[in-house]
Design a protein around this motif. Structure first.
Motif, PDB file in Angstrom:
ATOM      1  N   SER A  81       8.846  -9.234  11.551  1.00 16.52           N
ATOM      2  CA  SER A  81       7.489  -9.019  11.053  1.00 16.52           C
ATOM      3  C   SER A  81       7.362  -9.467   9.608  1.00 16.52           C
ATOM      4  CB  SER A  81       7.131  -7.533  11.148  1.00 16.52           C
ATOM      5  OG  SER A  81       7.869  -6.826  10.173  1.00 16.52           O
ATOM      6  N   LYS A  82       6.132  -9.575   9.158  1.00 16.18           N
ATOM      7  CA  LYS A  82       5.880 -10.020   7.788  1.00 16.18           C
ATOM      8  C   LYS A  82       5.438  -8.840   6.920  1.00 16.18           C
ATOM      9  CE  LYS A  82       6.544 -14.481   8.315  1.00 16.18           C
ATOM     10  NZ  LYS A  82       7.831 -14.156   8.973  1.00 16.18           N
ATOM     11  N   TRP A  83       5.881  -7.633   7.299  1.00 11.13           N
ATOM     12  CA  TRP A  83       5.415  -6.455   6.582  1.00 11.13           C
ATOM     13  C   TRP A  83       6.002  -6.337   5.187  1.00 11.13           C
ATOM     14  CZ3 TRP A  83       6.598  -2.915  11.306  1.00 11.13           C
ATOM     15  CH2 TRP A  83       5.562  -3.065  12.253  1.00 11.13           C
ATOM     16  N   MET A 100      10.398   2.254  15.335  1.00 10.16           N
ATOM     17  CA  MET A 100      11.230   3.081  16.216  1.00 10.16           C
ATOM     18  C   MET A 100      12.308   2.235  16.890  1.00 10.16           C
ATOM     19  SD  MET A 100      10.159   6.201  15.980  1.00 10.16           S
ATOM     20  CE  MET A 100      10.781   7.139  17.377  1.00 10.16           C
ATOM     21  N   ARG A 101      11.940   1.021  17.315  1.00  8.45           N
ATOM     22  CA  ARG A 101      12.905   0.146  17.999  1.00  8.45           C
ATOM     23  C   ARG A 101      14.121  -0.144  17.120  1.00  8.45           C
ATOM     24  NH1 ARG A 101      10.916  -0.640  22.694  1.00  8.45           N
ATOM     25  NH2 ARG A 101       8.733  -1.155  22.992  1.00  8.45           N
ATOM     26  N   VAL A 102      13.865  -0.342  15.830  1.00  7.34           N
ATOM     27  CA  VAL A 102      14.965  -0.589  14.893  1.00  7.34           C
ATOM     28  C   VAL A 102      15.905   0.620  14.878  1.00  7.34           C
ATOM     29  CG1 VAL A 102      15.558  -0.937  12.460  1.00  7.34           C
ATOM     30  CG2 VAL A 102      13.617  -2.164  13.457  1.00  7.34           C
ATOM     31  N   LEU A 103      15.319   1.813  14.832  1.00  8.22           N
ATOM     32  CA  LEU A 103      16.125   3.037  14.807  1.00  8.22           C
ATOM     33  C   LEU A 103      16.867   3.241  16.126  1.00  8.22           C
ATOM     34  CD1 LEU A 103      13.531   5.377  13.039  1.00  8.22           C
ATOM     35  CD2 LEU A 103      15.664   4.526  12.044  1.00  8.22           C
ATOM     36  N   SER A 126      16.017  -5.330   9.162  1.00 11.45           N
ATOM     37  CA  SER A 126      15.771  -5.616  10.582  1.00 11.45           C
ATOM     38  C   SER A 126      14.356  -6.093  10.805  1.00 11.45           C
ATOM     39  CB  SER A 126      16.001  -4.366  11.428  1.00 11.45           C
ATOM     40  OG  SER A 126      17.362  -4.034  11.426  1.00 11.45           O
ATOM     41  N   LEU A 127      13.395  -5.430  10.163  1.00 11.04           N
ATOM     42  CA  LEU A 127      11.986  -5.750  10.391  1.00 11.04           C
ATOM     43  C   LEU A 127      11.597  -7.096   9.777  1.00 11.04           C
ATOM     44  CD1 LEU A 127      10.413  -2.229   9.918  1.00 11.04           C
ATOM     45  CD2 LEU A 127      10.444  -3.550  12.024  1.00 11.04           C
ATOM     46  N   VAL A 143      16.414   0.476   3.422  1.00  4.00           N
ATOM     47  CA  VAL A 143      16.829  -0.902   3.171  1.00  4.00           C
ATOM     48  C   VAL A 143      17.287  -1.593   4.464  1.00  4.00           C
ATOM     49  CG1 VAL A 143      19.147  -0.202   2.412  1.00  4.00           C
ATOM     50  CG2 VAL A 143      18.227  -2.402   1.692  1.00  4.00           C
ATOM     51  N   ASP A 144      17.983  -0.857   5.338  1.00  2.00           N
ATOM     52  CA  ASP A 144      18.430  -1.431   6.608  1.00  2.00           C
ATOM     53  C   ASP A 144      17.266  -1.637   7.574  1.00  2.00           C
ATOM     54  OD1 ASP A 144      20.886  -1.248   5.502  1.00  2.00           O
ATOM     55  OD2 ASP A 144      21.750   0.111   6.992  1.00  2.00           O
TER      56      ASP A 144
END
Length: 129
Positions: free
Chosen positions: A41-43, A18-21, A36-37, A31-32
């Motif tokens: 994060s390592k997701w 949500m923070r990215v959005l 950012s993530l 893709v965007d």
């Protein structure tokens, strides 16, 4: 469904998405979001997809199909923060913001300028008629 109900269902890892959005301020393709993530994060891609799918199922994010899916938050950061704050006050201070402020003052976590700022916030409701 009521906004609070929606917000209460968001998990910590979903909040990262949500923070990215929220920070983007407009709809984003996967893709965007992934770009950012990747910085924080390592997701895996599949994890991010799963989180987005869950957010859509919960009604907090909307996916719009264009050439690819674009994701838009349906809950604002302010709404989320309000809910979290209220929830915290309810849990820790049995719903009393006064107890929360007393605890902050008592813990010496606030300096004079913080207190001044709070004072001006509290004056909002006391305008002269």
């Amino acid at each position: 469904m009521h906004m609070c109900k929606l917000v209460s269902k968001i998990t910590d890892s979903e909040v990262e998405v949500m923070r990215v959005l929220w920070e983007a301020g407009h709809e984003l393709p996967l893709v965007d979001i992934r770009k950012s993530l990747e910085q924080t994060s390592k997701w895996e891609n599949s994890t991010i997809k799963t989180l987005l799918r869950r957010l859509c199922e919960k009604g907090v994010v909307m996916a719009t199909k264009k050439d690819v899916f674009y994701y838009t938050p349906l809950v604002s950061e302010a709404e989320y923060n309000d809910y979290i704050t209220q929830n915290l006050i309810d849990r820790l201070y049995s719903g009393s913001a006064k107890n929360l402020v007393a605890s902050l003052l008592g813990s010496k976590k606030l300096d004079d300028s913080d207190i001044e700022e709070l004072r001006s916030l509290f004056k909002v409701g006391e305008r002269d008629e």
